[in-house]
Design a protein around this motif. Structure first.
Motif, short mmCIF file in Angstrom:
data_model
loop_
_atom_site.label_atom_id
_atom_site.label_comp_id
_atom_site.label_asym_id
_atom_site.label_seq_id
_atom_site.Cartn_x
_atom_site.Cartn_y
_atom_site.Cartn_z
N ASP A 1 -3.81 5.92 6.40
CA ASP A 1 -4.49 5.50 7.62
C ASP A 1 -5.62 6.46 7.98
N GLU B 1 -2.30 -1.55 0.82
CA GLU B 1 -1.76 -1.76 2.16
C GLU B 1 -0.29 -2.16 2.06
N ARG C 1 -2.40 1.87 5.50
CA ARG C 1 -3.41 1.87 4.45
C ARG C 1 -3.27 3.15 3.62
#
Length: 517
Positions: A361, A392, A378
Protein backbone atom coordinates in the motif's frame (compact mmCIF):
# COMPACT_ATOMS: atom_id res chain seq x y z
CA UNK A 1 25.70 -55.69 45.98
CA UNK A 2 24.90 -53.64 42.88
CA UNK A 3 23.61 -50.08 43.17
CA UNK A 4 21.29 -48.00 41.04
CA UNK A 5 22.65 -45.93 38.18
CA UNK A 6 21.18 -42.96 36.43
CA UNK A 7 20.33 -43.21 32.73
CA UNK A 8 23.52 -43.78 30.71
CA UNK A 9 22.15 -43.45 27.18
CA UNK A 10 24.79 -41.45 25.18
CA UNK A 11 22.16 -39.46 23.23
CA UNK A 12 20.29 -38.36 26.37
CA UNK A 13 22.89 -36.96 28.80
CA UNK A 14 20.27 -34.86 30.59
CA UNK A 15 17.90 -37.73 31.41
CA UNK A 16 17.47 -37.74 35.19
CA UNK A 17 15.77 -41.13 35.59
CA UNK A 18 17.44 -43.77 37.77
CA UNK A 19 17.63 -47.36 36.56
CA UNK A 20 17.38 -50.50 38.69
CA UNK A 21 20.16 -53.10 38.41
CA UNK A 22 19.51 -55.45 35.52
CA UNK A 23 17.05 -53.14 33.71
CA UNK A 24 17.73 -52.74 29.99
CA UNK A 25 15.93 -49.39 29.60
CA UNK A 26 14.95 -46.44 31.77
CA UNK A 27 11.39 -45.27 32.37
CA UNK A 28 11.65 -42.98 29.33
CA UNK A 29 12.53 -45.89 27.03
CA UNK A 30 16.25 -45.10 26.65
CA UNK A 31 18.25 -48.31 26.10
CA UNK A 32 21.03 -48.85 28.67
CA UNK A 33 24.51 -50.18 27.80
CA UNK A 34 25.52 -53.54 29.26
CA UNK A 35 27.85 -53.32 32.30
CA UNK A 36 30.56 -55.65 33.53
CA UNK A 37 28.19 -57.54 35.87
CA UNK A 38 25.98 -58.64 33.02
CA UNK A 39 28.81 -59.65 30.68
CA UNK A 40 28.66 -63.28 31.81
CA UNK A 41 24.92 -63.59 31.17
CA UNK A 42 24.03 -61.08 28.48
CA UNK A 43 20.41 -59.98 28.26
CA UNK A 44 18.46 -60.59 25.08
CA UNK A 45 19.34 -58.03 22.46
CA UNK A 46 16.77 -55.36 21.83
CA UNK A 47 15.66 -54.87 18.24
CA UNK A 48 17.24 -51.76 16.74
CA UNK A 49 15.42 -50.03 13.92
CA UNK A 50 17.40 -49.45 10.72
CA UNK A 51 18.74 -45.96 10.13
CA UNK A 52 16.60 -43.79 7.87
CA UNK A 53 17.77 -43.52 4.29
CA UNK A 54 19.14 -40.06 3.52
CA UNK A 55 17.34 -39.84 0.19
CA UNK A 56 13.81 -39.89 1.57
CA UNK A 57 11.22 -41.50 3.83
CA UNK A 58 11.09 -45.17 4.64
CA UNK A 59 9.08 -47.61 2.56
CA UNK A 60 5.85 -49.13 3.91
CA UNK A 61 7.56 -52.47 4.58
CA UNK A 62 10.32 -50.78 6.57
CA UNK A 63 7.80 -48.79 8.56
CA UNK A 64 5.84 -51.91 9.45
CA UNK A 65 8.92 -53.86 10.55
CA UNK A 66 10.52 -51.06 12.58
CA UNK A 67 10.26 -51.10 16.35
CA UNK A 68 10.36 -47.77 18.15
CA UNK A 69 12.64 -47.88 21.20
CA UNK A 70 12.50 -44.21 22.13
CA UNK A 71 9.88 -41.60 22.72
CA UNK A 72 10.05 -38.55 20.45
CA UNK A 73 11.54 -35.74 22.49
CA UNK A 74 12.46 -32.10 22.00
CA UNK A 75 15.78 -31.40 23.68
CA UNK A 76 16.07 -27.80 24.92
CA UNK A 77 19.46 -26.42 25.95
CA UNK A 78 21.28 -23.15 26.44
CA UNK A 79 18.62 -21.45 28.59
CA UNK A 80 20.04 -19.01 31.12
CA UNK A 81 17.50 -17.24 33.41
CA UNK A 82 20.14 -14.68 34.32
CA UNK A 83 19.68 -13.11 30.85
CA UNK A 84 16.12 -12.04 31.76
CA UNK A 85 15.14 -8.67 30.34
CA UNK A 86 17.37 -9.01 27.29
CA UNK A 87 17.72 -11.12 24.17
CA UNK A 88 17.92 -14.88 24.81
CA UNK A 89 18.42 -17.89 22.57
CA UNK A 90 17.71 -21.55 23.27
CA UNK A 91 18.76 -24.51 21.17
CA UNK A 92 16.09 -27.02 20.11
CA UNK A 93 16.98 -30.54 18.94
CA UNK A 94 14.75 -33.42 17.83
CA UNK A 95 15.52 -36.83 19.31
CA UNK A 96 13.88 -40.20 18.93
CA UNK A 97 11.75 -39.19 15.95
CA UNK A 98 10.15 -42.09 14.00
CA UNK A 99 11.79 -43.24 10.80
CA UNK A 100 8.83 -42.40 8.56
CA UNK A 101 9.08 -38.66 9.23
CA UNK A 102 9.33 -36.30 6.30
CA UNK A 103 12.82 -34.87 5.58
CA UNK A 104 11.51 -31.52 6.83
CA UNK A 105 9.46 -31.05 10.00
CA UNK A 106 7.80 -27.64 10.38
CA UNK A 107 7.61 -26.13 13.87
CA UNK A 108 4.97 -23.54 14.83
CA UNK A 109 5.63 -21.58 18.03
CA UNK A 110 3.32 -19.42 20.12
CA UNK A 111 4.22 -17.70 23.38
CA UNK A 112 3.71 -14.59 25.48
CA UNK A 113 7.43 -13.94 25.05
CA UNK A 114 8.57 -11.71 22.19
CA UNK A 115 9.76 -14.10 19.48
CA UNK A 116 12.43 -12.57 17.26
CA UNK A 117 12.34 -14.70 14.05
CA UNK A 118 8.63 -15.32 13.61
CA UNK A 119 6.57 -18.29 14.69
CA UNK A 120 7.50 -20.75 11.92
CA UNK A 121 10.73 -22.77 11.82
CA UNK A 122 11.87 -25.92 10.00
CA UNK A 123 13.88 -28.93 11.24
CA UNK A 124 15.82 -30.60 8.42
CA UNK A 125 17.20 -34.14 8.49
CA UNK A 126 20.89 -34.55 7.69
CA UNK A 127 22.56 -37.24 5.61
CA UNK A 128 23.51 -39.07 8.84
CA UNK A 129 19.85 -39.41 9.81
CA UNK A 130 19.85 -36.92 12.72
CA UNK A 131 18.26 -33.48 12.69
CA UNK A 132 19.82 -30.04 12.40
CA UNK A 133 19.10 -27.98 15.52
CA UNK A 134 16.95 -24.86 15.47
CA UNK A 135 17.69 -21.79 17.57
CA UNK A 136 14.70 -19.97 19.03
CA UNK A 137 15.46 -16.38 19.94
CA UNK A 138 13.17 -14.32 22.15
CA UNK A 139 13.16 -11.31 24.44
CA UNK A 140 11.50 -10.72 27.82
CA UNK A 141 12.20 -7.00 27.96
CA UNK A 142 9.36 -5.16 29.66
CA UNK A 143 7.45 -8.33 30.58
CA UNK A 144 6.22 -9.26 34.02
CA UNK A 145 8.35 -11.77 35.89
CA UNK A 146 7.04 -15.30 36.22
CA UNK A 147 6.62 -18.40 34.09
CA UNK A 148 5.77 -18.23 30.37
CA UNK A 149 4.49 -21.18 28.40
CA UNK A 150 5.74 -21.85 24.87
CA UNK A 151 3.24 -23.79 22.75
CA UNK A 152 5.07 -25.83 20.10
CA UNK A 153 3.53 -27.82 17.23
CA UNK A 154 5.57 -30.08 14.97
CA UNK A 155 4.14 -31.07 11.59
CA UNK A 156 5.59 -33.84 9.41
CA UNK A 157 3.98 -33.97 5.98
CA UNK A 158 5.06 -35.84 2.85
CA UNK A 159 3.92 -33.58 -0.03
CA UNK A 160 3.76 -36.40 -2.60
CA UNK A 161 2.42 -39.20 -0.43
CA UNK A 162 -1.28 -39.58 0.33
CA UNK A 163 -2.59 -40.38 3.79
CA UNK A 164 -3.43 -44.06 3.28
CA UNK A 165 -3.28 -47.12 5.57
CA UNK A 166 -0.20 -48.42 3.71
CA UNK A 167 1.49 -45.04 4.33
CA UNK A 168 0.81 -44.41 8.02
CA UNK A 169 3.37 -41.60 8.34
CA UNK A 170 2.18 -39.35 5.51
CA UNK A 171 0.96 -36.66 7.93
CA UNK A 172 1.85 -36.58 11.64
CA UNK A 173 1.65 -33.89 14.31
CA UNK A 174 3.30 -33.57 17.75
CA UNK A 175 2.90 -30.96 20.48
CA UNK A 176 4.68 -29.95 23.68
CA UNK A 177 4.53 -27.01 26.09
CA UNK A 178 7.86 -26.07 27.72
CA UNK A 179 7.81 -23.42 30.44
CA UNK A 180 10.38 -20.60 30.59
CA UNK A 181 11.10 -18.73 33.84
CA UNK A 182 11.53 -14.94 33.70
CA UNK A 183 12.92 -13.94 37.15
CA UNK A 184 12.61 -10.57 38.78
CA UNK A 185 15.08 -7.93 37.59
CA UNK A 186 16.60 -7.73 41.11
CA UNK A 187 16.79 -11.51 41.62
CA UNK A 188 20.15 -12.86 42.77
CA UNK A 189 21.81 -16.03 41.58
CA UNK A 190 20.81 -17.70 44.81
CA UNK A 191 17.16 -16.82 44.28
CA UNK A 192 17.24 -18.24 40.76
CA UNK A 193 18.90 -21.39 42.03
CA UNK A 194 16.34 -21.92 44.76
CA UNK A 195 13.30 -21.30 42.56
CA UNK A 196 14.29 -22.94 39.32
CA UNK A 197 17.66 -24.63 39.09
CA UNK A 198 17.04 -26.80 42.16
CA UNK A 199 14.09 -28.46 40.42
CA UNK A 200 16.46 -29.90 37.77
CA UNK A 201 18.77 -31.77 40.17
CA UNK A 202 19.43 -35.44 39.63
CA UNK A 203 19.63 -36.13 43.39
CA UNK A 204 17.93 -34.25 46.21
CA UNK A 205 18.62 -35.17 49.85
CA UNK A 206 16.80 -33.53 52.73
CA UNK A 207 17.34 -33.97 56.49
CA UNK A 208 14.86 -32.61 59.01
CA UNK A 209 14.46 -32.73 62.80
CA UNK A 210 17.97 -33.83 63.84
CA UNK A 211 18.24 -36.29 60.98
CA UNK A 212 21.44 -37.38 59.26
CA UNK A 213 21.80 -37.47 55.46
CA UNK A 214 24.80 -39.03 53.72
CA UNK A 215 25.50 -38.77 50.00
CA UNK A 216 28.30 -40.49 48.10
CA UNK A 217 28.80 -39.51 44.47
CA UNK A 218 28.45 -42.51 42.09
CA UNK A 219 31.33 -43.31 39.81
CA UNK A 220 31.37 -41.89 36.29
CA UNK A 221 29.42 -39.13 34.70
CA UNK A 222 28.13 -35.88 36.09
CA UNK A 223 25.62 -35.67 38.94
CA UNK A 224 23.84 -32.53 40.15
CA UNK A 225 23.15 -32.82 43.89
CA UNK A 226 20.94 -30.61 46.06
CA UNK A 227 21.46 -31.13 49.81
CA UNK A 228 19.53 -29.28 52.51
CA UNK A 229 19.65 -29.70 56.32
CA UNK A 230 17.32 -27.98 58.77
CA UNK A 231 16.53 -28.05 62.51
CA UNK A 232 19.93 -29.20 63.83
CA UNK A 233 20.29 -31.86 61.15
CA UNK A 234 23.56 -33.14 59.75
CA UNK A 235 24.26 -33.51 56.02
CA UNK A 236 27.44 -35.25 54.91
CA UNK A 237 28.66 -35.13 51.29
CA UNK A 238 31.48 -37.43 50.18
CA UNK A 239 32.74 -36.81 46.64
CA UNK A 240 35.38 -39.51 46.63
CA UNK A 241 38.63 -40.59 48.21
CA UNK A 242 40.91 -38.32 46.22
CA UNK A 243 41.19 -34.76 47.43
CA UNK A 244 41.36 -31.70 45.31
CA UNK A 245 39.52 -28.62 44.26
CA UNK A 246 35.77 -28.79 43.63
CA UNK A 247 34.29 -26.32 41.16
CA UNK A 248 30.80 -25.08 41.96
CA UNK A 249 28.99 -22.82 39.53
CA UNK A 250 25.77 -21.98 37.75
CA UNK A 251 25.48 -23.14 34.16
CA UNK A 252 22.80 -22.96 31.52
CA UNK A 253 19.83 -25.29 31.79
CA UNK A 254 18.97 -28.17 29.48
CA UNK A 255 16.05 -30.56 29.61
CA UNK A 256 13.94 -32.90 27.49
CA UNK A 257 10.28 -32.32 26.60
CA UNK A 258 8.23 -35.37 25.63
CA UNK A 259 6.42 -34.86 22.33
CA UNK A 260 2.75 -35.86 22.40
CA UNK A 261 1.49 -37.08 19.03
CA UNK A 262 -1.97 -36.00 17.89
CA UNK A 263 -3.93 -38.69 16.10
CA UNK A 264 -4.66 -37.68 12.50
CA UNK A 265 -7.34 -39.86 10.86
CA UNK A 266 -6.25 -41.29 7.51
CA UNK A 267 -7.95 -40.24 4.32
CA UNK A 268 -10.55 -42.59 2.88
CA UNK A 269 -9.55 -42.29 -0.77
CA UNK A 270 -6.54 -41.46 -2.88
CA UNK A 271 -6.43 -38.51 -5.24
CA UNK A 272 -6.13 -39.53 -8.91
CA UNK A 273 -3.59 -36.77 -9.61
CA UNK A 274 -1.36 -35.88 -6.63
CA UNK A 275 0.17 -32.44 -7.09
CA UNK A 276 1.23 -29.42 -5.04
CA UNK A 277 1.08 -26.94 -7.94
CA UNK A 278 -1.38 -26.66 -10.80
CA UNK A 279 -2.76 -24.30 -13.43
CA UNK A 280 -6.24 -23.72 -14.87
CA UNK A 281 -5.82 -22.60 -18.49
CA UNK A 282 -8.77 -20.80 -20.06
CA UNK A 283 -8.98 -21.02 -23.83
CA UNK A 284 -11.28 -17.98 -24.06
CA UNK A 285 -10.70 -15.78 -21.02
CA UNK A 286 -13.23 -13.02 -20.34
CA UNK A 287 -12.98 -9.79 -18.37
CA UNK A 288 -13.39 -11.62 -15.04
CA UNK A 289 -10.97 -14.48 -15.73
CA UNK A 290 -7.32 -14.67 -16.65
CA UNK A 291 -5.76 -17.00 -19.15
CA UNK A 292 -3.75 -18.76 -16.45
CA UNK A 293 -4.90 -19.31 -12.88
CA UNK A 294 -1.80 -20.67 -11.13
CA UNK A 295 -2.56 -22.61 -7.96
CA UNK A 296 -0.04 -23.47 -5.22
CA UNK A 297 -0.54 -25.71 -2.17
CA UNK A 298 2.58 -24.95 -0.11
CA UNK A 299 3.29 -24.21 3.54
CA UNK A 300 5.49 -21.33 2.39
CA UNK A 301 5.21 -19.89 -1.12
CA UNK A 302 8.25 -18.03 -2.47
CA UNK A 303 7.64 -15.16 -4.89
CA UNK A 304 10.51 -14.33 -7.22
CA UNK A 305 11.87 -13.59 -10.66
CA UNK A 306 10.85 -15.77 -13.60
CA UNK A 307 13.74 -17.99 -14.65
CA UNK A 308 13.42 -20.86 -17.10
CA UNK A 309 16.60 -22.47 -15.79
CA UNK A 310 16.92 -23.32 -12.08
CA UNK A 311 14.36 -20.88 -10.62
CA UNK A 312 14.69 -20.01 -6.96
CA UNK A 313 10.99 -19.30 -6.34
CA UNK A 314 7.65 -21.08 -6.59
CA UNK A 315 5.50 -18.21 -7.84
CA UNK A 316 7.45 -16.75 -10.77
CA UNK A 317 6.84 -13.18 -11.89
CA UNK A 318 7.87 -11.30 -15.01
CA UNK A 319 7.32 -7.68 -16.07
CA UNK A 320 4.52 -6.96 -18.55
CA UNK A 321 5.00 -3.99 -20.84
CA UNK A 322 2.99 -2.54 -23.68
CA UNK A 323 4.12 -5.41 -25.94
CA UNK A 324 3.30 -8.16 -23.45
CA UNK A 325 5.55 -10.25 -21.27
CA UNK A 326 9.20 -9.18 -21.07
CA UNK A 327 11.42 -11.67 -19.23
CA UNK A 328 14.43 -9.37 -19.48
CA UNK A 329 14.73 -5.65 -18.83
CA UNK A 330 12.72 -4.64 -15.78
CA UNK A 331 12.18 -8.30 -14.83
CA UNK A 332 15.82 -8.29 -13.70
CA UNK A 333 14.81 -5.84 -10.97
CA UNK A 334 13.04 -8.73 -9.22
CA UNK A 335 15.07 -10.89 -6.88
CA UNK A 336 15.23 -14.65 -7.32
CA UNK A 337 13.64 -14.89 -3.85
CA UNK A 338 11.74 -11.65 -3.45
CA UNK A 339 9.00 -12.31 -0.89
CA UNK A 340 7.43 -15.12 1.18
CA UNK A 341 3.74 -15.78 1.75
CA UNK A 342 2.73 -18.21 4.48
CA UNK A 343 0.01 -18.75 7.04
CA UNK A 344 0.89 -17.53 10.51
CA UNK A 345 -0.98 -17.46 13.78
CA UNK A 346 -2.91 -14.34 12.77
CA UNK A 347 -3.67 -15.42 9.19
CA UNK A 348 -1.72 -15.11 5.96
CA UNK A 349 1.33 -12.86 6.01
CA UNK A 350 3.96 -11.63 3.58
CA UNK A 351 7.65 -11.01 4.26
CA UNK A 352 10.20 -9.11 2.17
CA UNK A 353 13.45 -11.07 1.66
CA UNK A 354 14.74 -9.25 -1.44
CA UNK A 355 17.50 -6.80 -2.21
CA UNK A 356 15.22 -4.44 -4.15
CA UNK A 357 12.47 -3.99 -1.56
CA UNK A 358 8.69 -4.25 -1.61
CA UNK A 359 5.87 -1.76 -1.07
CA UNK A 360 2.63 -2.64 0.72
CA UNK A 361 0.00 0.00 0.00
CA UNK A 362 2.82 2.38 -0.92
CA UNK A 363 4.93 1.85 2.23
CA UNK A 364 8.02 -0.30 2.72
CA UNK A 365 7.43 -2.69 5.67
CA UNK A 366 11.10 -3.41 6.24
CA UNK A 367 13.14 -6.48 5.39
CA UNK A 368 12.40 -9.74 7.23
CA UNK A 369 9.30 -8.21 8.85
CA UNK A 370 6.15 -10.33 8.39
CA UNK A 371 3.04 -8.25 7.67
CA UNK A 372 -0.51 -9.70 7.75
CA UNK A 373 -2.32 -9.62 4.42
CA UNK A 374 -5.66 -7.84 4.20
CA UNK A 375 -8.30 -7.48 1.53
CA UNK A 376 -7.44 -4.94 -1.12
CA UNK A 377 -3.77 -4.66 -0.14
CA UNK A 378 -1.51 -3.59 -3.03
CA UNK A 379 1.84 -5.39 -3.29
CA UNK A 380 4.42 -3.61 -5.47
CA UNK A 381 7.65 -5.32 -6.49
CA UNK A 382 10.05 -3.49 -6.33
CA UNK A 383 10.34 -0.48 -4.01
CA UNK A 384 12.72 1.57 -6.18
CA UNK A 385 10.95 1.23 -9.57
CA UNK A 386 7.18 1.35 -9.87
CA UNK A 387 5.28 -0.91 -12.24
CA UNK A 388 7.67 -3.86 -12.40
CA UNK A 389 5.07 -6.22 -10.93
CA UNK A 390 2.03 -5.21 -8.89
CA UNK A 391 -0.44 -7.55 -7.18
CA UNK A 392 -3.64 -7.04 -5.22
CA UNK A 393 -5.14 -9.26 -2.52
CA UNK A 394 -8.62 -9.96 -3.90
CA UNK A 395 -9.72 -12.78 -1.59
CA UNK A 396 -8.79 -14.02 1.88
CA UNK A 397 -10.16 -17.51 2.48
CA UNK A 398 -9.87 -19.72 5.58
CA UNK A 399 -7.60 -21.99 3.57
CA UNK A 400 -5.90 -19.65 1.09
CA UNK A 401 -5.33 -16.25 -0.47
CA UNK A 402 -5.99 -15.01 -4.03
CA UNK A 403 -3.72 -12.48 -5.79
CA UNK A 404 -4.52 -10.63 -9.03
CA UNK A 405 -2.14 -8.61 -11.13
CA UNK A 406 -3.08 -4.94 -11.40
CA UNK A 407 -0.45 -4.05 -14.00
CA UNK A 408 -0.23 -4.77 -17.73
CA UNK A 409 -0.38 -8.51 -17.05
CA UNK A 410 -3.83 -8.36 -15.44
CA UNK A 411 -5.41 -10.54 -18.17
CA UNK A 412 -2.48 -12.95 -18.35
CA UNK A 413 -2.43 -14.62 -14.94
CA UNK A 414 -3.76 -14.73 -11.40
CA UNK A 415 -2.56 -16.70 -8.39
CA UNK A 416 -4.21 -18.79 -5.68
CA UNK A 417 -2.09 -19.90 -2.71
CA UNK A 418 -3.73 -22.66 -0.65
CA UNK A 419 -2.83 -24.36 2.62
CA UNK A 420 -1.93 -27.98 1.80
CA UNK A 421 -4.20 -30.71 3.17
CA UNK A 422 -6.81 -28.20 4.39
CA UNK A 423 -10.51 -28.82 3.84
CA UNK A 424 -12.29 -25.49 4.49
CA UNK A 425 -15.70 -27.11 4.94
CA UNK A 426 -18.67 -24.78 4.57
CA UNK A 427 -16.48 -21.68 4.85
CA UNK A 428 -15.26 -22.12 1.24
CA UNK A 429 -15.83 -19.02 -0.86
CA UNK A 430 -16.17 -16.39 1.91
CA UNK A 431 -14.27 -13.14 2.52
CA UNK A 432 -13.80 -12.01 -1.07
CA UNK A 433 -13.29 -8.50 -2.34
CA UNK A 434 -14.43 -7.27 -5.73
CA UNK A 435 -15.50 -8.95 -8.91
CA UNK A 436 -12.17 -10.70 -9.50
CA UNK A 437 -12.16 -12.43 -6.13
CA UNK A 438 -15.77 -13.55 -6.46
CA UNK A 439 -15.07 -15.10 -9.89
CA UNK A 440 -12.48 -17.52 -8.54
CA UNK A 441 -13.43 -21.24 -8.70
CA UNK A 442 -13.96 -22.92 -5.29
CA UNK A 443 -10.76 -24.97 -5.02
CA UNK A 444 -8.94 -26.59 -2.10
CA UNK A 445 -6.17 -29.13 -1.50
CA UNK A 446 -6.73 -32.51 0.17
CA UNK A 447 -5.38 -36.08 -0.06
CA UNK A 448 -2.33 -34.84 -1.95
CA UNK A 449 -4.21 -33.14 -4.81
CA UNK A 450 -6.60 -30.36 -5.81
CA UNK A 451 -10.38 -30.53 -5.54
CA UNK A 452 -13.36 -28.50 -6.74
CA UNK A 453 -16.38 -28.12 -4.47
CA UNK A 454 -19.74 -27.26 -6.00
CA UNK A 455 -21.09 -24.24 -4.09
CA UNK A 456 -24.70 -25.44 -4.54
CA UNK A 457 -24.63 -29.20 -4.08
CA UNK A 458 -21.42 -29.45 -2.04
CA UNK A 459 -20.09 -32.26 -4.27
CA UNK A 460 -16.30 -32.62 -4.43
CA UNK A 461 -14.57 -33.36 -7.75
CA UNK A 462 -10.86 -34.26 -7.95
CA UNK A 463 -9.00 -32.25 -10.56
CA UNK A 464 -6.85 -34.03 -13.15
CA UNK A 465 -5.81 -33.28 -16.75
CA UNK A 466 -8.73 -35.37 -17.99
CA UNK A 467 -11.35 -33.52 -15.92
CA UNK A 468 -13.90 -31.50 -17.91
CA UNK A 469 -13.84 -28.06 -16.29
CA UNK A 470 -16.84 -26.83 -18.29
CA UNK A 471 -19.05 -29.02 -16.05
CA UNK A 472 -17.77 -27.39 -12.85
CA UNK A 473 -19.27 -24.17 -11.52
CA UNK A 474 -16.92 -21.22 -11.51
CA UNK A 475 -14.31 -22.73 -13.85
CA UNK A 476 -15.61 -21.13 -17.06
CA UNK A 477 -15.82 -22.57 -20.58
CA UNK A 478 -13.05 -24.18 -22.62
CA UNK A 479 -10.86 -24.60 -19.58
CA UNK A 480 -8.15 -27.19 -19.02
CA UNK A 481 -6.35 -28.42 -15.91
CA UNK A 482 -2.56 -28.89 -15.85
CA UNK A 483 -0.62 -30.46 -13.01
CA UNK A 484 2.15 -27.83 -13.32
CA UNK A 485 2.02 -24.17 -12.38
CA UNK A 486 3.66 -23.06 -15.66
CA UNK A 487 2.62 -25.50 -18.40
CA UNK A 488 3.37 -22.93 -21.13
CA UNK A 489 7.06 -22.68 -20.21
CA UNK A 490 9.49 -23.91 -22.82
CA UNK A 491 11.87 -25.54 -20.39
CA UNK A 492 9.24 -27.14 -18.14
CA UNK A 493 11.69 -29.72 -16.72
CA UNK A 494 13.88 -26.96 -15.27
CA UNK A 495 10.87 -25.32 -13.57
CA UNK A 496 9.83 -28.63 -12.08
CA UNK A 497 13.26 -28.86 -10.42
CA UNK A 498 12.03 -26.21 -7.96
CA UNK A 499 8.38 -27.31 -7.84
CA UNK A 500 7.78 -30.93 -6.62
CA UNK A 501 7.06 -33.26 -9.54
CA UNK A 502 3.64 -34.95 -9.11
CA UNK A 503 2.88 -38.61 -9.65
CA UNK A 504 1.57 -39.39 -13.19
CA UNK A 505 -2.16 -38.68 -13.21
CA UNK A 506 -4.85 -41.15 -14.07
CA UNK A 507 -6.41 -40.31 -17.42
CA UNK A 508 -3.81 -37.67 -18.32
CA UNK A 509 -3.60 -36.85 -22.01
CA UNK A 510 -0.20 -35.71 -23.35
CA UNK A 511 -0.38 -32.48 -25.31
CA UNK A 512 2.09 -30.37 -27.21
CA UNK A 513 3.37 -27.31 -25.41
CA UNK A 514 1.91 -25.07 -28.10
CA UNK A 515 -1.60 -26.19 -27.17
CA UNK A 516 -1.26 -24.50 -23.76
CA UNK A 517 -0.36 -21.09 -25.13
Amino acid sequence: MRSMNRCRHPDHPHCTVWVMPGETACAHGHAQPADAHSAAAPAPALPVPPAPHPSGPATPAAVGDAVSLQRPQLHISGFDPRAAGGRQAIKLELRGMPMDCAPEVRMLVRSGLRLQDGDSHVFRRTARGDWRPVFLEFSSRGLEHGQYRIEIELHSRHPQRPQLPQWPGASRTWTCSPVILVPRPDATLGDIHQTFLATHKNVRVSADDAGIARVQAPGGGRVDIDVSARNASIAQLNLGEAGGKIDLGFSTIAWDEDLIEIDVPPATQAHPCPASTACLVHGEPDSARQRHLRVFALDECVLGRFEEFAPEADLLLAHYGEHGEDRSGLTRRLSGRHALIRQGRQGFEIEDVSRYGMLLDGAWPGKHTPVPLRLGMRIALTASIRGVAELEVTALLPHGVVLHRVDAGAQAEAFMILVPERDPGRALGTDVAGRCGAAMPPLFHRDGGFWHRDPVTGADTPLAPGTGLDRLRGCGQRGRFAAQAYPEARNRASLEARVPVPVPCAGAQPRALSSWR
